[in-house]
Design a protein around this motif. Sequence first.
Motif, mmCIF file in Angstrom:
data_model
loop_
_atom_site.group_PDB
_atom_site.id
_atom_site.type_symbol
_atom_site.label_atom_id
_atom_site.label_comp_id
_atom_site.label_asym_id
_atom_site.label_seq_id
_atom_site.Cartn_x
_atom_site.Cartn_y
_atom_site.Cartn_z
ATOM 1 N N ILE A 1 14.084 77.075 80.532
ATOM 2 C CA ILE A 1 15.238 77.971 80.385
ATOM 3 C C ILE A 1 15.010 79.178 81.288
ATOM 4 C CG2 ILE A 1 16.611 79.349 78.790
ATOM 5 C CD1 ILE A 1 15.484 77.536 76.546
ATOM 6 N N ILE A 2 15.910 79.358 82.252
ATOM 7 C CA ILE A 2 15.870 80.507 83.168
ATOM 8 C C ILE A 2 16.843 81.539 82.621
ATOM 9 C CG2 ILE A 2 16.088 81.266 85.563
ATOM 10 C CD1 ILE A 2 15.813 78.303 86.353
ATOM 11 N N ARG B 1 24.063 86.220 85.391
ATOM 12 C CA ARG B 1 23.778 86.772 84.077
ATOM 13 C C ARG B 1 23.966 85.751 82.956
ATOM 14 N NH1 ARG B 1 23.761 92.668 82.696
ATOM 15 N NH2 ARG B 1 21.728 91.801 82.135
ATOM 16 N N GLU B 2 24.012 84.464 83.301
ATOM 17 C CA GLU B 2 24.057 83.387 82.333
ATOM 18 C C GLU B 2 22.677 82.737 82.301
ATOM 19 O OE1 GLU B 2 27.355 79.917 81.323
ATOM 20 O OE2 GLU B 2 26.780 80.294 83.384
ATOM 21 N N ASP B 3 22.338 82.026 81.218
ATOM 22 C CA ASP B 3 21.090 81.282 81.141
ATOM 23 C C ASP B 3 21.290 79.889 81.722
ATOM 24 O OD1 ASP B 3 20.055 83.458 79.932
ATOM 25 O OD2 ASP B 3 19.911 82.608 77.921
ATOM 26 N N ALA B 4 20.271 79.391 82.445
ATOM 27 C CA ALA B 4 20.316 78.052 83.035
ATOM 28 C C ALA B 4 19.230 77.196 82.390
ATOM 29 C CB ALA B 4 20.129 78.112 84.540
ATOM 30 N N LYS C 1 11.076 86.050 81.946
ATOM 31 C CA LYS C 1 12.082 85.390 82.774
ATOM 32 C C LYS C 1 12.299 83.939 82.375
ATOM 33 C CE LYS C 1 14.995 85.073 86.174
ATOM 34 N NZ LYS C 1 16.288 85.771 86.110
ATOM 35 N N TYR C 2 11.258 83.248 81.939
ATOM 36 C CA TYR C 2 11.359 81.819 81.660
ATOM 37 C C TYR C 2 10.916 81.518 80.222
ATOM 38 C CZ TYR C 2 11.303 81.813 86.771
ATOM 39 O OH TYR C 2 11.569 82.071 88.082
ATOM 40 N N ASP C 3 11.614 80.561 79.591
ATOM 41 C CA ASP C 3 11.197 79.969 78.319
ATOM 42 C C ASP C 3 10.910 78.499 78.568
ATOM 43 O OD1 ASP C 3 11.269 82.188 76.763
ATOM 44 O OD2 ASP C 3 13.291 81.863 75.997
ATOM 45 N N ILE C 4 9.776 78.016 78.053
ATOM 46 C CA ILE C 4 9.401 76.609 78.189
ATOM 47 C C ILE C 4 9.290 76.042 76.784
ATOM 48 C CG2 ILE C 4 7.627 75.002 78.982
ATOM 49 C CD1 ILE C 4 7.000 76.974 81.233
ATOM 50 N N GLU C 5 10.099 75.005 76.507
ATOM 51 C CA GLU C 5 10.152 74.430 75.171
ATOM 52 C C GLU C 5 9.731 72.965 75.211
ATOM 53 O OE1 GLU C 5 14.074 74.975 73.742
ATOM 54 O OE2 GLU C 5 13.911 77.170 73.580
ATOM 55 N N VAL C 6 9.059 72.515 74.140
ATOM 56 C CA VAL C 6 8.623 71.130 73.994
ATOM 57 C C VAL C 6 9.012 70.679 72.588
ATOM 58 C CG1 VAL C 6 6.687 69.522 74.123
ATOM 59 C CG2 VAL C 6 6.680 71.592 75.539
ATOM 60 N N SER C 7 9.619 69.502 72.497
ATOM 61 C CA SER C 7 10.023 68.981 71.198
ATOM 62 C C SER C 7 8.798 68.569 70.378
ATOM 63 C CB SER C 7 10.955 67.787 71.381
ATOM 64 O OG SER C 7 10.278 66.737 72.045
ATOM 65 N N GLU C 8 9.028 68.313 69.071
ATOM 66 C CA GLU C 8 7.918 67.968 68.186
ATOM 67 C C GLU C 8 7.272 66.651 68.579
ATOM 68 O OE1 GLU C 8 9.131 68.033 64.157
ATOM 69 O OE2 GLU C 8 9.609 70.183 64.134
ATOM 70 N N ASP C 9 8.074 65.704 69.090
ATOM 71 C CA ASP C 9 7.502 64.420 69.504
ATOM 72 C C ASP C 9 6.904 64.469 70.899
ATOM 73 O OD1 ASP C 9 9.745 64.551 71.100
ATOM 74 O OD2 ASP C 9 10.882 63.111 69.926
ATOM 75 N N LYS C 10 6.911 65.652 71.552
ATOM 76 C CA LYS C 10 6.305 65.877 72.868
ATOM 77 C C LYS C 10 6.985 65.069 73.974
ATOM 78 C CE LYS C 10 2.886 68.463 71.237
ATOM 79 N NZ LYS C 10 3.259 68.421 69.822
ATOM 80 N N LEU C 11 8.221 64.617 73.741
ATOM 81 C CA LEU C 11 8.926 63.824 74.756
ATOM 82 C C LEU C 11 9.971 64.644 75.502
ATOM 83 C CD1 LEU C 11 9.495 60.417 72.915
ATOM 84 C CD2 LEU C 11 7.704 61.011 74.546
ATOM 85 N N ALA D 1 24.151 77.287 80.881
ATOM 86 C CA ALA D 1 24.663 76.286 81.815
ATOM 87 C C ALA D 1 23.583 75.248 82.080
ATOM 88 C CB ALA D 1 25.089 76.949 83.125
ATOM 89 N N GLY D 2 24.042 74.065 82.501
ATOM 90 C CA GLY D 2 23.095 73.025 82.872
ATOM 91 C C GLY D 2 22.775 72.104 81.708
#
Length: 1197
Positions: free
Chosen positions: A383-384, A338-341, A368-378, A428-429
């Motif tokens: 996130i689970i 029940r924690e996010d990874a 279930k999942y979040d997918i993040e990308v920074s502004e510089d795309k690097l 976590a992680g």
Amino acid sequence: SWGKKTNQKSITFSVGIKKKSKVPGVMITQYVEELPEGKSTPDFTRKPIALTIQQGKFAFFKAMVVGDPEPTVTWSRNNGDVSDTLKYVRKYDPVTQEHLFEMANVQPEQADMYKCCAANVFGRAVVTVILNVIEVGFKKQKAEAYTQEGSVGNFKSVLKRKSQIRPKTEAKKEDGEIDPKFWELLLSADKKDYESICAEFGVTDFRFVLKELCERKKEREYEQAQFIRNLSNLKPIEMGPDGCATFTIDMDLIEPSSRIFIYKDGEMIPYTKELGDSMKHSLKIVGRTYQFSIRDLFPDDAGLYQLDVEDVNIFSTEFKIPMVDFLVKIQECQAMEREDAIFECVLSQPFRKIMWVGKNLPLEAGDKYDIEVSEDKLIHRLIIKDVAMVDKGIYAAVAGIKSCNAFLVVEADKGEPGKKKQRKTTRAGGARVDLEMIAQEQVVKNKADREVHMEKVKAIAAEKTANPPAAIEPGAKAQFEETPKKVGSPKLGPVFIGSDPKVLDNVECSINSGLSDLFATRGKKAELLCKMSREVDGVWFKDGGKLSTSDRLSIVKDGTSHKLIIHNCRDDDAGGYHFEAEGFKSEAKITVGANFDADDLHKFSKPVTVKAGQNASWKMSYTPQDNLKVKWFKEGKELMDGGGVKLVKEANHSRLLLRECLRSDVGQIKIQLTNPYGTIEATSRLNVLDKPGPPEGPVKILETTSTLIELQWGAPMDDGGSPVTNYIIERQQVGQTIWKEIGNVTADKTTYRDRNVVHGKLYIYKIYAVNPEGTSDALQTKKTMAGVMIFASPPEAPKVLGVSKNSINLRWGPPEDDGGLKIDGYQLEKRKKDTSQWIALNPVTEPIKALVYTVKDVVEGAEYEFRISAINVSGAGEFSLPSEMVCAKNPNIKPTFKDTEDFMMIRAGNSVRIKVLYEAVPPPEISWMKDEMPVSSFIQITNTEGCSQLVIPSSKRTDSGIYTIMAKNKVGEASFDIEVLVTDEPNSPGEVALEQIVHGKVIVSWEASPDQKLDNRLHYMVAEHNSETRIWHTVADRIFSNSFTAHNILTGREYHYKIYAKNDMGISDPSMSPTWGANSNKNTNAPVAVSFERPPSVLVPLKVHSPPKGYQLYMTCAIRGCPAPTVTWHLNDVCINGDNNYYITNSYGVCSIYILRVQPKDAGEYKVVAVNSFGKAECSTTLVVKGMALNKYISII
């Protein structure tokens, strides 16, 4: 068969048996009818695989064979010789046991069907394989011819063959020519991709492209119609989660044997249809779906891939591999339920979106999942959310052909069992490094790389300037004319904006590092810097106005560097600045703004205190501004929106809400605000009030006496956020179920004395900590006795009640002195003879309640002795004296028979199986008798332990009788009788006769069935038919005599009778009587007077019976006389009419006697005596009870 050896080299073959191999396509011929033991014919465990390969490549076949003796392997071809060792090489690898046939620099004339043969003295195995060689030389020549005459208008003929796409090593393109790859991609692309393809190849004349594409599609569809019926589902090449690149099409071939070719950048590539995972390129065909795959990807796998059927292009797709690598790879993550990874990585080049893979499946953003990308795309993150045990496994990040993977380890939340676990707000992680810093450094590095590239461009431009062309066309000259400068420029020259100058030809000086846009903080210093390629003078401007040195403004020149310094920035310092020197200009913009308010930061730093289960919130206010980044942290871990965390960012403030806080949420809360002017952090603290944790254990017993027990414990490690006020002590006496509060002490005391105890009793204590928020969980002690231990005296020595090979039954007496305490049970131990170790048969915690016990853990034939101890609250006391030594074996037992049937009826022809179970120690001698005679040697008898079985495979009627089994050992003997009746459906009775003696009655008599003498259970049934009712109905059944008297015979009707013989197997066919009645028995004479008075007479006498003991018996006879005689029954001349052991009836002259169970006392002579006024009649028979001794029977007679 095969001829025997006359010497070691002579073998004669006379047969050729064809055999089937487990490997498809292998033909085996066996030379002998029977193989000697341990020998075998040759066979293939791995056969060669058909190969299609390009001319000039290295081709080889591989095979593995087995056989005993070891086979000899040879290779051949259908249309040619393979003896040339320069073209054909045969090898054998003894390690892998592989036979290889190699052809270096394969040529078209070597295309053929090849044969591999494995042979030994017992047979041979043969398999064939095809080699296809693709000629490519003529295509290259033809492509060269086309390029010599090629033009834009002539591309229709150039692109008829896809192989005309030149390899990279031969690529040539004249100015103004459209790359043939452009048309191939358009022909296979969706309409939505047309614009991007045109932009990639720099084509802007869309009207021409659409017109030309329409014509090419018609021509291509016409060519494809020669080989395919339908084409659909064209899917371009793309990376899959398994690391392979694939493209897929659906097509129906007109001829399934049509050849399929794959090209990459115009060069044919070999592929396999059978090996699949073992070769780099493979084509998988499932129905009408064709899937081409590329494994083990490298950068040089990028290019244009095309699929041809024969010489017609079907599909083209371009595979692009971005040049990117992982600077920071994802790391193993350990998370609680029940924690996010979080998995994080940093790339070397900007990438809009990478592929995340979990358990070999691509992952998409969602619930279930979040997918993040920074502004510089690097920086890329996965996130689970709300991890569970099913989420554990391997996760991977895939960018182009590069990938990295890591494990997600999920630890179970060992909370209160049965209670739903709460959603956690922590994460976590992560990469555990500063990703922002690494990404920023990579941005700078990429920028420097671009500047180096620009230097190379300038060098090329300088070289062109040093070597100008002989003549410059007027149109080209116009491209280099300078544009007028802005206001304030002393002369004409090129303009450079920011740090990206554009270099022109014929320039002696240039800007090495231009100005950059600057965000300045109000009241702070700001600085602009411009570097030239050589030392020159320059001028600074702001919004078109020239600048000079003042109290707040400094202009500094240091060699090639030129600086503009603003010492105390104000709002009016914002604007556009530029620097001019030697006709070059660099521009930049300064934006002046304020940082954050100190009062708001101070307000944020105040701690937030809530009770467990409540929500906690923070608010940070700031002035509205652009480019503001807000991040929240808890104990150094960044918080993301989702689960129990709610983040809100408004124009003038940001809020953090933590839902349903727990004690584990206590810690530092930090907000980080970043704008172009800098970064600032503010910290607060979250305090969650809850009940305290349990007191620290284990509990120490400081003192225990017959009247007192003193306890000591430690303060709780977690006081719940509030000081502990007191401790509550509860007690339970062992054996009872009630807990009672016995004490309440203040928080400064961690000891307690219990003075209300009973000597020898066991107690358990629970200690609770209390604070204003509630009471903690309990700290529980072990069982503690008041005073010293009191044990019971030894019980009586165990005595043996019974013994067998599997168990020993024991019994003992209670101890004389129980010490005043209750006896909870007993502990029993055993010792095997000739050993010194006593082994406990039950633990002290599981006492034996009774005074008897059966020991089952014994070995047959071994001798044991036993001892016993009494158990009370103090434990196990002293052991008793040992019992006498006893051997685990069965006692001597007289033979007895168990669960055996005493009667069997078998249909003739079936097998007879008599199975008798017995019990006897020692094992008895078994014998069988039939009718008191030894059984025939043809009867099968099988004796095993506890069982004897008699089997007659095919029975006959003569096998009927009394079978006796006799068992005898040294203790005694026993026997048991089983009556076996072998019978079948009976034969029909004989001739039927009708006789009328009395008016209205007819005596029906018949001859006996031939089976009557063989079956004492045979009886008869009579059915009657008259002319009035015209139906047959049964009038008598179970008749054991051969006659029946029919009643109610009416004049004027015809009667018929059917007689059936019946037994336990069935019923016979009927015997028909003659017709009785109206026509056949008319009496024309006048009636005469008839006298019916007569003395008694016996119509049917008694039969001899020989029933087994215990069976039922039914005897009948028929008596007539007028008047009706008096009938009496006698046994051995003694009247038995009044004996209750016999059931005697007399129905219309049919006299019967019934004995329920025949006993030996019933044997003897039975006599029936009938007496009336006219005389006397009697009949007799002898009853023999089977199983009686012969002399007893003789004495009865």
